[in-house]
Write an enzyme that holds these catalytic residues in place. Sequence first.
Site, PDB file in Angstrom:
ATOM      1  CG  ASN A 115      20.954 -20.321  -1.770  1.00 23.34           C
ATOM      2  OD1 ASN A 115      19.795 -20.221  -1.387  1.00 23.34           O
ATOM      3  ND2 ASN A 115      21.620 -21.465  -1.766  1.00 23.34           N
ATOM      4  CB  THR A 165     -11.734  -6.216 -12.090  1.00 28.68           C
ATOM      5  OG1 THR A 165     -10.509  -6.176 -12.828  1.00 28.68           O
ATOM      6  CG2 THR A 165     -11.659  -7.297 -11.037  1.00 28.68           C
ATOM      7  CE  LYS A 167     -12.418  -4.034  -8.754  1.00 28.61           C
ATOM      8  NZ  LYS A 167     -11.234  -4.529  -8.048  1.00 28.61           N
ATOM      9  CE  LYS A 169      -9.898  -6.916  -3.950  1.00 25.96           C
ATOM     10  NZ  LYS A 169      -8.525  -6.532  -4.319  1.00 25.96           N
ATOM     11  CE  LYS A 193      -7.945  -9.261 -13.736  1.00 26.25           C
ATOM     12  NZ  LYS A 193      -8.382  -9.160 -12.328  1.00 26.25           N
ATOM     13  CG  ASP A 195      -9.761  -8.421  -8.298  1.00 27.19           C
ATOM     14  OD1 ASP A 195      -8.577  -8.438  -8.682  1.00 27.19           O
ATOM     15  OD2 ASP A 195     -10.297  -7.403  -7.831  1.00 27.19           O
ATOM     16  CD  GLU A 196      -5.925  -9.200  -7.338  1.00 34.69           C
ATOM     17  OE1 GLU A 196      -5.644  -8.385  -6.441  1.00 34.69           O
ATOM     18  OE2 GLU A 196      -6.614  -8.897  -8.339  1.00 34.69           O
ATOM     19  CG  HIS A 286      -3.857 -10.213 -11.560  1.00 36.93           C
ATOM     20  ND1 HIS A 286      -3.058  -9.877 -10.481  1.00 36.93           N
ATOM     21  CD2 HIS A 286      -4.781  -9.223 -11.659  1.00 36.93           C
ATOM     22  CE1 HIS A 286      -3.487  -8.741  -9.962  1.00 36.93           C
ATOM     23  NE2 HIS A 286      -4.521  -8.317 -10.657  1.00 36.93           N
ATOM     24  NE  ARG A 287       1.257  -5.264 -12.440  1.00 40.68           N
ATOM     25  CZ  ARG A 287       1.951  -4.135 -12.575  1.00 40.68           C
ATOM     26  NH1 ARG A 287       3.221  -4.187 -12.951  1.00 40.68           N
ATOM     27  NH2 ARG A 287       1.403  -2.964 -12.343  1.00 40.68           N
ATOM     28  CB  SER A 371      -6.293  -3.242 -14.772  1.00 37.69           C
ATOM     29  OG  SER A 371      -7.306  -3.481 -13.819  1.00 37.69           O
TER      30      SER A 371
END
Length: 470
Positions: A115, A165, A167, A169, A193, A195-196, A286-287, A371
């Site tokens: 908060n 990654t 593609k 994706k 990989k 992708d996210e 992954h972020r 990446s």
Amino acid sequence: MSKKYDAGVKEYRDTYWTPDYVPLDTDLLACFKCTGQEGVPREEVAAAVAAESSTGTWSTVWSELLTDLEFYKGRCYRIEDVPGDKESFYAFIAYPLDLFEEGSITNVLTSLVGNVFGFKALRHLRLEDIRFPMAFIKTCGGPPQGIVVERDRLNKYGRPLLGCTIKPKLGLSGKNYGRVVYECLRGGLDLTKDDENINSQPFQRWRDRFEFVAEAVKLAQQETGEVKGHYLNCTATTPEEMYERAEFAKELDMPIIMHDYITGGFTANTGLANWCRKNGMLLHIHRAMHAVIDRHPKHGIHFRVLAKCLRLSGGDQLHTGTVVGKLEGDRQTTLGYIDNLRESFVPEDRTRGNFFDQDWGSMPGVFAVASGGIHVWHMPALLAIFGDDSCLQFGGGTHGHPWGSAAGAAANRVALEACVKARNAGREIEKESRDILMEAAKHSPELAIALETWKEIKFEFDTVDKLDVQ
């Protein structure tokens, strides 16, 4: 009670501004960048942050007498100027460890960035750094396996891991997706990989993808004689579905799975990390969504905090940007949070954005993943910046090769091994990058074509979030 309790409102700084306090080794320390409303004293703003992120509320309450407020309250013990910013200041706050549930990053963040970030007395607030005490770190599981175990599992030593990654994706069927995985792995990559945002969409359900990818990985291993892997994204609608996907990946004998830790949440991530530890699986992180939180220089949470939290919550690999590619992040800042992913002790160093000494004890390290917008010309710089304990992932820099994904993978593998060989021979790989790559290209037509294809591709944009140093 009436003699001891004075109802009403008093200034936060009367209770939570304690400049004489010396933090304890067991305290959790936080550095906030504060920008208060005009006319509000710094000490009051800083004390308000300490109060609202720990025990305080806007009014004096009688129930304070039922506990030991002096023991449990957060304390702002130092205020510093922000170099080059007359509006903002740093507030250093110490929190007693008993305010937090053991091993719960979710609970820590709920207090520190809850908060208080909507507080009217503040125009902006940013959590710049946290010093986690060893007493808290010992309650966290951390990386399921860590750098050393991951290298042993994959049988990869002396160089960064090499990946990409898949593609495009989104939009590929499961079978075509598996075909692309196979092309990349047979061409020379160690890992591929999801992708996210690949989960389980109508064009490609997760079970189909897992099965076709497993087939591709095993075929590439048989052909190359190398250990291969693919990060199967287990991020799902519910925790139950997430674990179902993880279990199926294990049944397929896949070595590594993946999670989007910010969109998926720290509770889910910690649970999945614990599952991976028990089941001998590697966990790639992954972020996705991080820049919504960390990119504004005055408001939000710095990525170094999110990186520290991930190491505690659990992950064996974490995306960290590239410095040289298409994503935000300058060199010194990136090195600062890479240190906190990999090292056992990180000293305070404002030139790298680290506000505190951070002792990680014996907690395993996390591979830094580079990446986003990188290609063969970036290889020398990537090796110099990230070192061996990293994973370099080329998506468009693999699939965009004029001869296809296998050729793109081969080009990246040749470039990486040439740079590692040059570094080990004592050459200055960043200064001599062109000579190193062109020499290697004489023996690799795939690399020669890649160098020609991407010779003009650069991402030369200034960093938005810069270090506050002069």
